[in-house]
Design an enzyme around this catalytic site. Sequence first.
Site, PDB file in Angstrom:
ATOM      1  N   TRP A 154       0.827  -1.212   0.000  1.00 27.83           N
ATOM      2  CA  TRP A 154       0.000   0.000   0.000  1.00 27.83           C
ATOM      3  C   TRP A 154       0.853   1.251   0.000  1.00 27.83           C
ATOM      4  CZ3 TRP A 154      -4.239  -1.357  -1.938  1.00 27.83           C
ATOM      5  CH2 TRP A 154      -4.865  -2.556  -1.582  1.00 27.83           C
ATOM      6  N   ASP A 187      -1.674   6.498   6.444  1.00 27.17           N
ATOM      7  CA  ASP A 187      -2.711   5.563   5.986  1.00 27.17           C
ATOM      8  C   ASP A 187      -2.951   4.578   7.129  1.00 27.17           C
ATOM      9  OD1 ASP A 187      -4.236   3.548   4.880  1.00 27.17           O
ATOM     10  OD2 ASP A 187      -2.900   3.159   3.184  1.00 27.17           O
ATOM     11  N   LYS A 226     -11.986  -2.067   6.685  1.00 22.53           N
ATOM     12  CA  LYS A 226     -11.093  -2.903   7.471  1.00 22.53           C
ATOM     13  C   LYS A 226     -11.480  -2.909   8.943  1.00 22.53           C
ATOM     14  CE  LYS A 226      -8.499  -3.630   3.792  1.00 22.53           C
ATOM     15  NZ  LYS A 226      -7.556  -2.642   3.295  1.00 22.53           N
TER      16      LYS A 226
END
Length: 353
Positions: free
Chosen positions: A99, A166, A190
């Site tokens: 990511w 993030d 998530k």
Amino acid sequence: MRRHNFSAGPCILPGEVLQQASEAVINFDNGLSLLEISHRSKPFVDVMENARALALELLGLEGKGYKALFLHGGASTQFLMVALNLLEKRAGYLNTGTWSDKAIKEAKIFDDVYEVASSKEAKFNYIPKGYDIPEDYDYFHCTSNNTIFGTQMKKFPNSPIPMVCDMSSDIFSRQLDFSKFDLIYAGAQKNMGPAGATLVVVKEDILGKVSRKIPSMMDYQIHISKSSMFNTPPVFPVYVSMLTLQWLKNLGGIKAIEKENDKKAQLIYSEIDLNPLFKGYSAKTDRSSMNATFTLANEDLKETFETMIKEAGINGLNGHRSVGGYRASMYNALSLESVGVLVDVMSELERKA
Ligand SMILES: *Cc1c(COP(=O)(O)O)cnc(C)c1O
């Protein structure tokens, strides 16, 4: 009966939240479904305001100059939105996984990006430490939890420049000094709700400093000025996120859930370490309390193990295709009991083998 859901995302949500959400789909306001009312109607405006306020409250950021937004486009859209809004000359990124890598790639479209450190050479099985963050950069970007590789930043640098993070896969899971961060973003799917909404928490005073023109939908200041209602927001994901945040608050907030998350992580990692049939993927000091990654020491046991998992009602344990093996994702809504069921299967395999 509900399964033991270890899915990495979208993932487990609290049963009572799913119940309330399903009821709202049929009847939310006097015989109207949540999905058929105007997003400008009072009942939905209240939902949005409540969700935004709960996010700031749980993070301890009320009254500290932050705004919470629920936007479309997933965390992946934030990779470019961050750069569009904050990148003038150069930014520093810590590369700790797939990511981060993608965030870097998007930012490079707009300007210069420097990797302050990377663990790519070790297939991202640890978190780099002891790097410098140059003072004259626009911002520093990091990823708090690496969902795919199962590593997690335990400490954050004292950044001399705005720090962007993030937190898609560990927001609301552990206590941090969130005021160290100037911008936090997290895809809902998530640890907060269904896919389709992304939470952005931004300190207002870092905005408005770049010289480029920013398209409206990409402009944090526009979303803030419209109270996260510049266009039709993702109403259902926002509603379910609000319910989950309310659920977390009723449990005692992040402090209470962190205790549970620590117990779950301890249980799974002690099994991984003690059971000779399994090998942990990530460096011990950087192990994620959300996603435990491991492999079987002996591939011949794969079929037996996977049959046992299935029979125990366990779902979503397969590792990401880039790592292989297994990944036990243990988000807030997963119970300690579910982790116990998995650990029992692992030790049962040892007895059998
Ligand atoms: C899942 C994930 C993303 C991507 O989220 P999307 O909502 O699918 O764009 C980004 N960062 C991290 C850390 C993730 O776990």
